[in-house]
Motif scaffolding. Structure first.
Motif, PDB file in Angstrom:
ATOM      1  N   ASP A 238      31.762  28.196  47.930  1.00 63.94           N
ATOM      2  CA  ASP A 238      30.467  28.853  47.766  1.00 63.94           C
ATOM      3  C   ASP A 238      30.169  29.720  48.982  1.00 63.94           C
ATOM      4  O   ASP A 238      29.697  29.239  50.018  1.00 63.94           O
ATOM      5  CB  ASP A 238      29.379  27.796  47.569  1.00 63.94           C
ATOM      6  N   VAL A 239      30.474  31.011  48.877  1.00 61.65           N
ATOM      7  CA  VAL A 239      30.209  31.972  49.948  1.00 61.65           C
ATOM      8  C   VAL A 239      29.501  33.182  49.328  1.00 61.65           C
ATOM      9  O   VAL A 239      29.533  33.369  48.109  1.00 61.65           O
ATOM     10  CB  VAL A 239      31.515  32.415  50.639  1.00 61.65           C
ATOM     11  N   PRO A 240      28.854  34.022  50.152  1.00 61.61           N
ATOM     12  CA  PRO A 240      28.101  35.153  49.586  1.00 61.61           C
ATOM     13  C   PRO A 240      28.939  36.101  48.736  1.00 61.61           C
ATOM     14  O   PRO A 240      28.522  36.501  47.649  1.00 61.61           O
ATOM     15  CB  PRO A 240      27.548  35.860  50.832  1.00 61.61           C
ATOM     16  N   TYR A 241      30.144  36.488  49.237  1.00 60.44           N
ATOM     17  CA  TYR A 241      30.943  37.475  48.522  1.00 60.44           C
ATOM     18  C   TYR A 241      32.423  37.095  48.559  1.00 60.44           C
ATOM     19  O   TYR A 241      32.948  36.666  49.591  1.00 60.44           O
ATOM     20  CB  TYR A 241      30.781  38.865  49.143  1.00 60.44           C
ATOM     21  N   LYS A 242      33.088  37.298  47.418  1.00 64.78           N
ATOM     22  CA  LYS A 242      34.525  37.080  47.328  1.00 64.78           C
ATOM     23  C   LYS A 242      35.192  38.364  46.849  1.00 64.78           C
ATOM     24  O   LYS A 242      34.686  39.037  45.950  1.00 64.78           O
ATOM     25  CB  LYS A 242      34.852  35.949  46.341  1.00 64.78           C
ATOM     26  N   PHE A 243      36.352  38.678  47.451  1.00 61.93           N
ATOM     27  CA  PHE A 243      37.113  39.871  47.081  1.00 61.93           C
ATOM     28  C   PHE A 243      38.553  39.487  46.773  1.00 61.93           C
ATOM     29  O   PHE A 243      39.233  38.888  47.605  1.00 61.93           O
ATOM     30  CB  PHE A 243      37.086  40.892  48.223  1.00 61.93           C
ATOM     31  N   PHE A 244      39.015  39.867  45.564  1.00 62.22           N
ATOM     32  CA  PHE A 244      40.373  39.568  45.132  1.00 62.22           C
ATOM     33  C   PHE A 244      40.993  40.812  44.501  1.00 62.22           C
ATOM     34  O   PHE A 244      40.285  41.674  43.968  1.00 62.22           O
ATOM     35  CB  PHE A 244      40.393  38.445  44.087  1.00 62.22           C
ATOM     36  N   PRO A 245      42.330  40.914  44.504  1.00 63.23           N
ATOM     37  CA  PRO A 245      42.989  41.984  43.746  1.00 63.23           C
ATOM     38  C   PRO A 245      42.714  41.829  42.249  1.00 63.23           C
ATOM     39  O   PRO A 245      42.573  40.713  41.748  1.00 63.23           O
ATOM     40  CB  PRO A 245      44.477  41.774  44.053  1.00 63.23           C
ATOM     41  N   THR A 246      42.671  42.943  41.529  1.00 66.16           N
ATOM     42  CA  THR A 246      42.350  42.892  40.098  1.00 66.16           C
ATOM     43  C   THR A 246      43.373  42.068  39.317  1.00 66.16           C
ATOM     44  O   THR A 246      43.036  41.473  38.293  1.00 66.16           O
ATOM     45  CB  THR A 246      42.294  44.304  39.494  1.00 66.16           C
ATOM     46  N   GLU A 247      44.610  42.006  39.792  1.00 66.04           N
ATOM     47  CA  GLU A 247      45.642  41.270  39.060  1.00 66.04           C
ATOM     48  C   GLU A 247      45.437  39.750  39.131  1.00 66.04           C
ATOM     49  O   GLU A 247      46.146  38.993  38.476  1.00 66.04           O
ATOM     50  CB  GLU A 247      47.037  41.633  39.589  1.00 66.04           C
ATOM     51  N   TYR A 248      44.448  39.299  39.906  1.00 65.78           N
ATOM     52  CA  TYR A 248      44.173  37.864  40.005  1.00 65.78           C
ATOM     53  C   TYR A 248      42.929  37.455  39.213  1.00 65.78           C
ATOM     54  O   TYR A 248      42.427  36.345  39.390  1.00 65.78           O
ATOM     55  CB  TYR A 248      43.970  37.449  41.469  1.00 65.78           C
ATOM     56  N   LYS A 249      42.456  38.339  38.351  1.00 66.59           N
ATOM     57  CA  LYS A 249      41.232  38.025  37.602  1.00 66.59           C
ATOM     58  C   LYS A 249      41.332  36.723  36.824  1.00 66.59           C
ATOM     59  O   LYS A 249      40.337  36.016  36.640  1.00 66.59           O
ATOM     60  CB  LYS A 249      40.905  39.174  36.642  1.00 66.59           C
ATOM     61  N   GLN A 250      42.525  36.411  36.349  1.00 68.54           N
ATOM     62  CA  GLN A 250      42.701  35.216  35.523  1.00 68.54           C
ATOM     63  C   GLN A 250      42.500  33.922  36.305  1.00 68.54           C
ATOM     64  O   GLN A 250      42.359  32.852  35.723  1.00 68.54           O
ATOM     65  CB  GLN A 250      44.095  35.210  34.914  1.00 68.54           C
ATOM     66  N   TYR A 251      42.480  34.022  37.649  1.00 68.70           N
ATOM     67  CA  TYR A 251      42.390  32.817  38.463  1.00 68.70           C
ATOM     68  C   TYR A 251      40.957  32.445  38.841  1.00 68.70           C
ATOM     69  O   TYR A 251      40.732  31.403  39.456  1.00 68.70           O
ATOM     70  CB  TYR A 251      43.216  32.980  39.746  1.00 68.70           C
ATOM     71  N   HIS A 252      40.008  33.305  38.542  1.00 71.46           N
ATOM     72  CA  HIS A 252      38.628  33.009  38.946  1.00 71.46           C
ATOM     73  C   HIS A 252      37.678  33.472  37.846  1.00 71.46           C
ATOM     74  O   HIS A 252      37.763  34.619  37.401  1.00 71.46           O
ATOM     75  CB  HIS A 252      38.292  33.728  40.255  1.00 71.46           C
ATOM     76  N   PRO A 253      36.772  32.618  37.393  1.00 68.79           N
ATOM     77  CA  PRO A 253      35.836  33.048  36.350  1.00 68.79           C
ATOM     78  C   PRO A 253      34.908  34.139  36.880  1.00 68.79           C
ATOM     79  O   PRO A 253      34.637  34.211  38.084  1.00 68.79           O
ATOM     80  CB  PRO A 253      35.062  31.768  36.018  1.00 68.79           C
ATOM     81  N   PRO A 254      34.412  35.006  36.007  1.00 70.76           N
ATOM     82  CA  PRO A 254      33.499  36.069  36.448  1.00 70.76           C
ATOM     83  C   PRO A 254      32.260  35.487  37.126  1.00 70.76           C
ATOM     84  O   PRO A 254      31.764  34.430  36.749  1.00 70.76           O
ATOM     85  CB  PRO A 254      33.130  36.771  35.137  1.00 70.76           C
ATOM     86  N   ALA A 255      31.770  36.187  38.131  1.00 71.30           N
ATOM     87  CA  ALA A 255      30.551  35.774  38.837  1.00 71.30           C
ATOM     88  C   ALA A 255      29.973  36.992  39.534  1.00 71.30           C
ATOM     89  O   ALA A 255      30.692  37.955  39.835  1.00 71.30           O
ATOM     90  CB  ALA A 255      30.848  34.663  39.838  1.00 71.30           C
ATOM     91  N   GLN A 256      28.685  36.951  39.817  1.00 70.97           N
ATOM     92  CA  GLN A 256      28.022  38.105  40.427  1.00 70.97           C
ATOM     93  C   GLN A 256      28.504  38.374  41.846  1.00 70.97           C
ATOM     94  O   GLN A 256      28.379  39.506  42.328  1.00 70.97           O
ATOM     95  CB  GLN A 256      26.503  37.892  40.425  1.00 70.97           C
ATOM     96  N   ASN A 257      29.028  37.363  42.494  1.00 74.00           N
ATOM     97  CA  ASN A 257      29.462  37.545  43.891  1.00 74.00           C
ATOM     98  C   ASN A 257      30.972  37.749  44.009  1.00 74.00           C
ATOM     99  O   ASN A 257      31.523  37.701  45.106  1.00 74.00           O
ATOM    100  CB  ASN A 257      29.038  36.341  44.738  1.00 74.00           C
ATOM    101  N   VAL A 258      31.666  37.976  42.892  1.00 80.31           N
ATOM    102  CA  VAL A 258      33.115  38.184  42.908  1.00 80.31           C
ATOM    103  C   VAL A 258      33.424  39.644  42.586  1.00 80.31           C
ATOM    104  O   VAL A 258      32.959  40.177  41.570  1.00 80.31           O
ATOM    105  CB  VAL A 258      33.827  37.253  41.893  1.00 80.31           C
ATOM    106  N   PHE A 259      34.208  40.286  43.455  1.00 81.51           N
ATOM    107  CA  PHE A 259      34.535  41.696  43.310  1.00 81.51           C
ATOM    108  C   PHE A 259      36.056  41.872  43.360  1.00 81.51           C
ATOM    109  O   PHE A 259      36.740  41.174  44.117  1.00 81.51           O
ATOM    110  CB  PHE A 259      33.875  42.515  44.412  1.00 81.51           C
TER     111      PHE A 259
END
Length: 377
Positions: A131-152
């Motif tokens: 639980d942190v304010p903002y998370k940044f991942f490469p687009t190819e990892y979308k399958q590893y994290h559910p959508p959320a307002q703080n995930v980019f």
């Protein structure tokens, strides 16, 4: 059904999909890096591995912190020498398994970033819960994290790693994550590009030891290393502990990209500093971490006396000596470097001096050395 229950069901379903795709995706990943690309008109698409577009919401961070400073945390053993409570209220980037440090200290970064696929695969459950304010991942990892307002998500260019690319082992620096960020042998390089995009004028690096030991007991498969012991290279023994997979750090390639970042920042009057306590990174000017904060923020132990409260003059002298020892190490003058690190350790017994001494001793052929007391010339 409660929100918590729906979230739990969604995460459970995500985990199951990931487990089902693990072996297939591994094969696809290796194939992508192995194949040749002979069409220079299409190499860019190939370098991005046909990734999905970045999330347009990432544009809200453009120059959002213009003129401010930030800290980028590396996860070397020296991080244990930094008082992270001083960073409360600062803008801070952290990466990978930093959650171990959060569990230990309670400190949470502003931005959390992952580049490496194996890190994502082996830790995605912890990343989902982190639980942190903002998370940044490469687009190819979308399958590893559910959508959320703080995930980019940003597009990630793998050209630096791909032998078929005209940019193989040639650093590039991006100022626009919507178009794509360039890999540079270290997730820190991704962070430097994000920090530039966000407008930070001064960047301070901590925990950047820039020194790796690959234990002979660890198993190796090409660039992949599978740990069979505790991790000697990070602030926590389980970071890349037994059973985890990590990659050959190839520090000479990391340095190439750091030099590129240094040029990019300097060209427009921005600055990168190394505030690490110790370590072997000398590309950026060094500053004293403790002196970056108002004195009232410093945590002074109850039993501290005048001789051990931040010893500013002594600290400056030790940093200069360490810088000289690192220069000797790079020149191959290992014995002199080892002797200087031993002297530093005797005055101030912190792990980075011992680790540097052990590294140099092994370069001299003393392969059985496990602690500074084992070093005999």
């Amino acid at each position: 059904m409660s929100i918590a229950h729906r979230k739990e069901r969604a995460v459970t379903a995500l985990r199951e999909r990931i487990r089902q795709r693990q072996s297939q995706e591994r094969g696809d990943f290796e194939l992508t890096y192995a194949r040749e690309n002979t069409n220079l008109r299409s190499y860019e698409k190939w370098e991005y591995r046909n990734a999905d577009p970045a999330t347009p919401e990432i544009l809200q961070f453009y120059n959002r912190y213009k003129g401010e400073r930030c800290f980028i945390i590396g996860n070397g053993p020296s991080l244990n020498s930094h008082d992270l409570s001083l960073l409360e209220g600062e803008k801070v980037f952290a990466v990978n398994s930093f959650y171990y440090k959060t569990r230990e200290t309670g400190f949470k970064p502003t931005f959390f970033v992952v580049e490496d696929l194996m890190v994502m695969k082996e830790n995605y459950e912890q990343f989902i819960e982190y639980d942190v304010p903002y998370k940044f991942f490469p687009t190819e990892y979308k399958q590893y994290h559910p959508p959320a307002q703080n995930v980019f998500y940003f597009k990630m260019n793998h050209g630096f790693y791909q032998e078929g690319s005209p940019y193989h082992n040639l650093p590039r620096f991006s100022t626009d994550p919507l178009r794509g960020l360039y890999c540079g042998q270290s997730v820190t390089y991704i962070n430097l590009q994000l920090a530039f995009f966000m407008g930070f004028s001064d960047v301070y690096l901590i925990g950047m030891d820039f020194n790796y030991i690959i234990p002979k007991e660890h198993k190796r498969n090409g660039n992949d290393i599978i740990s069979t012991t505790d991790d000697p290279n990070h602030f926590h023994k389980d970071y890349f502990g037994e059973g985890k997979t990590w990659r050959d750090p190839k520090l000479e390639r990391v340095l190439m990209n750091y030099k590129m970042a240094h040029v990019a920042f300097s060209a427009v009057g921005r600055r990168i500093f190394n505030a690490t306590k110790g370590g072997m990174l000398e590309e950026f000017p060094r500053v004293d971490y403790d002196l970056l904060f108002p004195s009232q923020k410093r945590a002074i132990p109850d039993n501290a006396g005048p001789e051990n409260i931040f010893e500013v003059a002594g600290a400056t002298e030790r940093e200069a000596t360490l810088s000289k020892a690192n220069k000797l190490m790079r020149e191959g003058r290992y014995r002199e470097a080892v002797e200087m690190n031993i002297a530093l350790y005797k005055k101030t017994p912190i792990s980075i001096y011992e680790k540097n001494a052990i590294f140099g001793a092994r370069k001299l052929g003393l392969l059985g050395v496990k602690c500074i007391a084992d070093i005999r010339f």
